[in-house]
Design an enzyme around this catalytic site. Structure first.
Site, PDB file in Angstrom:
ATOM      1  N   GLU B  52      13.308  -1.945  -4.858  1.00 42.09           N
ATOM      2  CA  GLU B  52      13.088  -3.300  -4.340  1.00 42.09           C
ATOM      3  C   GLU B  52      13.698  -4.297  -5.307  1.00 42.09           C
ATOM      4  O   GLU B  52      13.393  -4.274  -6.502  1.00 42.09           O
ATOM      5  CB  GLU B  52      11.588  -3.628  -4.257  1.00 42.09           C
ATOM      6  CG  GLU B  52      10.836  -2.947  -3.147  1.00 42.09           C
ATOM      7  CD  GLU B  52       9.364  -3.375  -3.138  1.00 42.09           C
ATOM      8  OE1 GLU B  52       9.032  -4.435  -3.710  1.00 42.09           O
ATOM      9  OE2 GLU B  52       8.561  -2.623  -2.585  1.00 42.09           O
ATOM     10  N   ASP B  63       2.406 -13.761  -5.445  1.00 37.94           N
ATOM     11  CA  ASP B  63       2.631 -13.099  -6.729  1.00 37.94           C
ATOM     12  C   ASP B  63       1.683 -13.581  -7.817  1.00 37.94           C
ATOM     13  O   ASP B  63       1.336 -14.758  -7.886  1.00 37.94           O
ATOM     14  CB  ASP B  63       4.072 -13.327  -7.196  1.00 37.94           C
ATOM     15  CG  ASP B  63       5.043 -12.454  -6.435  1.00 37.94           C
ATOM     16  OD1 ASP B  63       4.744 -11.251  -6.273  1.00 37.94           O
ATOM     17  OD2 ASP B  63       6.076 -12.967  -5.980  1.00 37.94           O
TER      18      ASP B  63
END
Lengths: 403, 264
Positions: B52, B63
């Site tokens: 990724e 996040d």
């Protein structure tokens, strides 16, 4: 005049704007909230309790009165809807009373909120205290420094204040952090959003709670003058006070004018005039207009008014702009400051810097409005006590630069 | 024409070796754009089955602190989407690559153009944490045409209706192990095995688990129930903590996860 289409649709869309752009973890919570809100909305007991609180605790209805000396100076009648007279000093509490009441109904014991200048944080902490719920408020580190008094007010009211150190350390980042908290604690936490922004159902729900402003104003204005205003002028940051006063007039032959913050001037790039730029994008859960670069990175907003200092705007405003039902203009820091003084001197009312933007536009457009025989209604969204320090500091700075 | 044979093959290969696929994440532009190629090669050499690559966004609301900081530093250094596309197109790598980014950079470039450009750069899939499946209909058509998989998310809070909706998805399911944001945790939810089993009843594509996996031991435990294990924040933290030799440190770290997945 054609009736406005009823928005949002069941997907939370205002035309192409709005929607639900949040992590999958939150999607079931948004569905739960949408259901709970739709049930509450048609529940007489809920409505009765909310209206009772607005009357006996918040102090509604707020006054609507002609500003006689200002009218005389400008040459046409100007009226003020006095949202500054609400408990806690601004319109924000109309919404937080509604959302916290809904949180209680949903059995959520923990309340979180984002705040910029601290007005929404104070209004949330107030409602949470009233219902004995625990509130945690996210506020950018920069704003914590600039608005120390509001931080202390929130603590007095029993809320916990979290300073946010990421990004630009202002409202945008406080909102990111509140969403991160919600993703983590979604099962027992109610997120009280302070403006007509965020994922569906928030833009609709906050608009509905704030639309009490316009419903009262419409009734009061007709009672006072026998007719309707020609123009309604209100400041637009996220857009909750303006949507609140516009909404009841959406099908009337009334010009709706939203005033954005031009900061140092739109041409300088240091501003918060999101709709003036009209670049669509997705932030904090919905598609609307955004201040952004060519890669879609969000750009910092600039305004002397912390309440307008936000790089996005509610999706329904983007829609009203798109279909041409409302117009959006902008006012610089300096113009807003001048209007801050004018209103204080003319009417004995110190307006919030946000509201001063609306006053400034009416002053700027005096000739055109006078020629049209305008009857102008300004939404005085909040009182300026919170801004007195910032204004004094800013003016000392100008005096130094000019000297 | 089947989309993303490459992603399917990557999971197949791991399955034949009786282990879960290893999926590390790095942020493009962190510590610098020049690190992208050697880092990707180090991850492959360390045993990654699929990689990724994060396209940094200014407001990464899914996040935790480590990936926020990586994105902030990459953007502060001036990293642009086009530069990332160009660098990725030039990579020499045999494992499939997917992008992880947020919806606004995609929307801003134009949904079709972003997907098309990603495909041209050799990207096999897109992971977009703030783009829920129900908002993705238009993109799903475009992505099918360009054979780029739109990776669906499943969270502990997901409804059965959502699991039903994503049956048409391609690539793999990104299962969020805990309610929350990305970042290392010492304890994982006990419920991930049950969640994976719930997904398997509805969905035929491989199931990878991410968010919070930070040690080889956690990877091994997760690998017993899932088809793939995603490690992001913990790897980026290793890169951050080894400014003098991030490449070697990343390879060793990923290698330790691969070993753990091979140990029964």
């Amino acid at each position: 005049m054609a009736m406005m289409k009823s928005v949002p649709d069941i997907h939370g869309r205002f035309g192409r704007f709005g929607g639900q752009y949040v992590p999958e973890t939150l999607m079931p919570a948004l569905d739960e909230l949408t259901r709970a809100y739709r049930e509450a909305k048609v529940d007489r007991a809920f409505h009765h309790e909310w209206m009772g609180l607005l009357k006996e605790y918040v102090g509604r209805p707020t006054a609507l009165r002609q500003a006689f000396r200002m009218s005389e100076q400008l040459g046409f009648p100007v009226y003020l809807k006095r949202e500054d007279l609400n408990h806690t000093g601004a319109h924000k509490i109309n919404n937080t009373m509604g959302q916290v009441l809904l949180a209680k109904r949903m059995g959520k014991h923990r309340i979180i909120a984002e705040t910029g200048a601290g007005q929404h944080g104070v209004a949330t902490a107030t409602a949470a205290a009233l219902f004995g719920l625990h509130a945690e408020i996210y506020m950018g580190e920069e704003d914590v420094k600039r608005q120390a008094l509001n931080v202390y007010r929130m603590k007095l009211l029993g809320a916990e204040v979290h300073a946010v150190h990421s990004g630009t350390r202002t409202l945008k980042d406080a909102t990111n952090e509140a969403i991160r908290d919600w993703v983590t604690n979604v099962r027992d936490t109610f997120y009280v959003i302070g403006s007509v922004v965020g994922p569906h159902p928030y833009p609709m729900m906050v608009r509905d709670f704030q639309s009490i402003i316009g419903r009262e104003a419409r009734r009061q204005f007709r009672h006072l003058t026998g007719g309707l205003p020609s123009h309604i002028v209100a400041p637009v940051g996220g857009g909750s006070n303006s949507m609140g006063i516009f909404y009841a007039f959406r099908n009337d032959p009334v010009s709706l004018v939203g005033i954005e913050a031009a900061g140092d001037g739109v041409e300088t790039g240091r501003h918060a005039a999101t709709i003036t730029m009209a670049e669509p994008g997705i932030l904090h859960g919905s598609l609307s207009y955004l201040l952004q670069d060519e890669d879609g990175q969000i750009q910092p907003a600039h305004s002397i008014s912390a309440g307008l200092d936000y790089p996005g705007v509610g999706p329904e405003h983007a829609y009203l702009h798109d279909v041409g039902r409302a117009r959006y203009e902008s006012i610089t820091d300096r113009q807003a400051l001048a209007a801050f003084h004018r209103l204080a001197e003319w009417e004995g009312i110190i307006p919030a810097l946000e509201s001063a933007h609306a006053v400034a536009w009416v002053i700027q457009e005096r000739d055109a409005l006078s020629r049209q025989g305008a009857k102008v209604l300004i939404n005085l969204s909040g009182r300026g006590d919170k801004d007195v320090d910032a204004v004094a500091t800013y003016e000392e700075g100008i005096a130094r630069d000019d000297g | 024409m089947t989309a993303n044979t490459a992603i399917r093959n990557a999971f197949e290969r791991a399955r034949h070796e009786h282990r879960a696929a290893l999926i590390p994440y790095i942020t493009a532009g962190y510590p610098s754009l020049d690190h992208l190629e050697p880092l990707v090669q180090a991850l492959e050499a360390g045993g990654a089955d699929l990689i990724e690559i994060g396209v940094p966004f200014s407001d990464p609301l899914a996040d935790g602190p480590i990936l926020q900081q990586a994105a902030t530093e990459a953007l502060a250094a001036g990293v642009k989407v086009q530069q990332i596309l160009d660098r990725v197109a030039a990579l020499r790598v045999s494992v499939p690559l997917v992008f992880l980014t947020y919806v606004n950079p995609i929307y801003r470039r134009g949904i079709e153009r972003f997907i098309e450009d990603s495909h041209r750069s050799g990207i096999q899939g897109l992971i977009v944490p703030d783009w829920p499946w129900v908002e993705m209909r238009e993109a799903a058509k475009v992505s099918k045409r360009h054979r780029v998989a739109m990776i669906p998310f499943v969270a502990p809070t997901s409804t059965d209706a959502h699991l039903h909706n994503i049956r048409s998805a391609e690539g793999f399911v990104y299962t969020v192990s805990v309610t929350g944001v990305t970042g290392a945790r010492t304890h994982l939810d006990q419920g991930v095995g049950g969640l994976v089993a719930r997904i398997r009843e509805q969905v035929k594509i491989p199931i990878a688990v991410g968010f919070g996996i930070s040690t080889p031991e956690q990877a091994r435990e997760t690998g017993k129930v899932a088809d793939g294990v995603i490690v992001g924040s913990a790897l980026v933290k290793v890169i951050r903590d080894h400014p003098d030799n991030p490449i070697e440190a990343a390879q060793a770290f990923v290698g330790s996860f691969r070993n753990a997945l091979e140990t029964k």
